[in-house]
Design an enzyme around this catalytic site. Structure first.
Site, PDB file in Angstrom:
ATOM      1  CG  ASP A  10      -0.491  -0.373   2.473  1.00 32.77           C
ATOM      2  OD1 ASP A  10       0.831   0.302   2.625  1.00 32.77           O
ATOM      3  OD2 ASP A  10      -0.873  -0.971   3.246  1.00 32.77           O
ATOM      4  CB  SER A  11       0.206   4.943   1.093  1.00 33.74           C
ATOM      5  OG  SER A  11      -0.163   4.462   2.647  1.00 33.74           O
ATOM      6  CB  ILE A  12       3.681   1.731   4.118  1.00 29.56           C
ATOM      7  CG1 ILE A  12       2.694   2.252   5.101  1.00 29.56           C
ATOM      8  CG2 ILE A  12       4.889   1.519   5.176  1.00 29.56           C
ATOM      9  CD1 ILE A  12       2.494   1.652   6.267  1.00 29.56           C
TER      10      ILE A  12
END
Length: 242
Positions: A10-12
């Site tokens: 995801d965004s991480i």
């Protein structure tokens, strides 16, 4: 052709090639030995990520990745009925979705090194402060994620890795071993500071090295400059290029 290491999450993961990011640190460690490819999708949960599998990891590819990190859960663990409700995925479905990802990757390459990474811990007060800085009086009044709930997803991730005989990184536990982890490792109660990225890099790098993917033991794609004879440069390239 260099082997590929894919970072799927995801965004991480999407942010991991920013300055101080864990992905960029891996790319540096494997420079001239493997290509580190980021496939991170901000806001995605495992349910949505399943739609991407055949596009990112096509069956029948002649050059599948040698290693893949699967790093989801921060959005799946969003609480039902709160501001991030649409991202919520029940924990049993989360576990099944990760299992489906692993099964697909194994079809792509039975020898692929697959590493499951748990979501990091959640600093609820940090999330609240961040929301207030963005939305002011319209900010949420109840947390949309809690550390306790995220920990349940992390436990299921680790348990699945053990069940499937895979390696894992338990970020949720690892980060909380440090005093003041909330400020040191998290920038907004969820996403990572440079120090937080450093923890991910060290843990993923450690797992890669403990497996069979140590950059120290991998050859350069082309000769090191010290091996090139200035008077007869072609000699150094004969084995790999001619």
């Amino acid at each position: 052709m260099r082997p590929q290491i894919v970072l799927f999450g995801d965004s991480i993961t999407a942010q991991s090639f920013r300055s101080g990011g864990w992905g960029s640190a891996l790319a540096d460690a494997y420079s001239r030995k493997a290509d580190v490819v980021v496939r991170g999708y901000g806001g995605y949960n495992t349910r949505w990520a399943l739609f991407l599998l055949h596009h990112i990891f096509p069956l029948g590819s002649l050059t599948p990745p040698v290693a893949t990190t699967i790093f989801f859960g921060a959005n799946d663990a969003a609480l039902k009925g709160r501001t991030s409700d649409r991202q919520h995925v029940p924990v049993e479905e989360y576990k099944d979705n990760i299992r489906t990802m692993v099964q697909h990757l194994k079809k792509c390459s039975p020898t692929m090194l697959i590493v499951l990474v748990t979501p990091p811990p959640i600093d609820e007060s940090g999330r609240q402060s961040y929301a207030e800085s963005i939305y002011g009086e319209k900010a949420m009044t109840e947390p949309e994620r809690t550390n306790e709930t995220t920990g349940i997803y992390a436990q299921h991730c680790v348990a699945l890795a053990e069940e499937l005989g895979l390696r894992s990184v338990n970020l949720w536990s690892k980060m909380q071993e440090t005093n003041d982890w909330q400020r040191k490792y998290l920038s907004d109660g969820l996403h990572l500071t440079p120090e937080g990225n450093g923890v991910v890099y060290e843990e993923v790098s450690r797992v890669f090295r403990e497996a069979w993917l140590s950059p120290d033991e991998m050859p350069f794609d082309f000769p090191h400059h010290s091996q090139i004879d200035g008077e007869n440069p072609s000699k150094a390239f004969q084995e790999r290029c001619l």
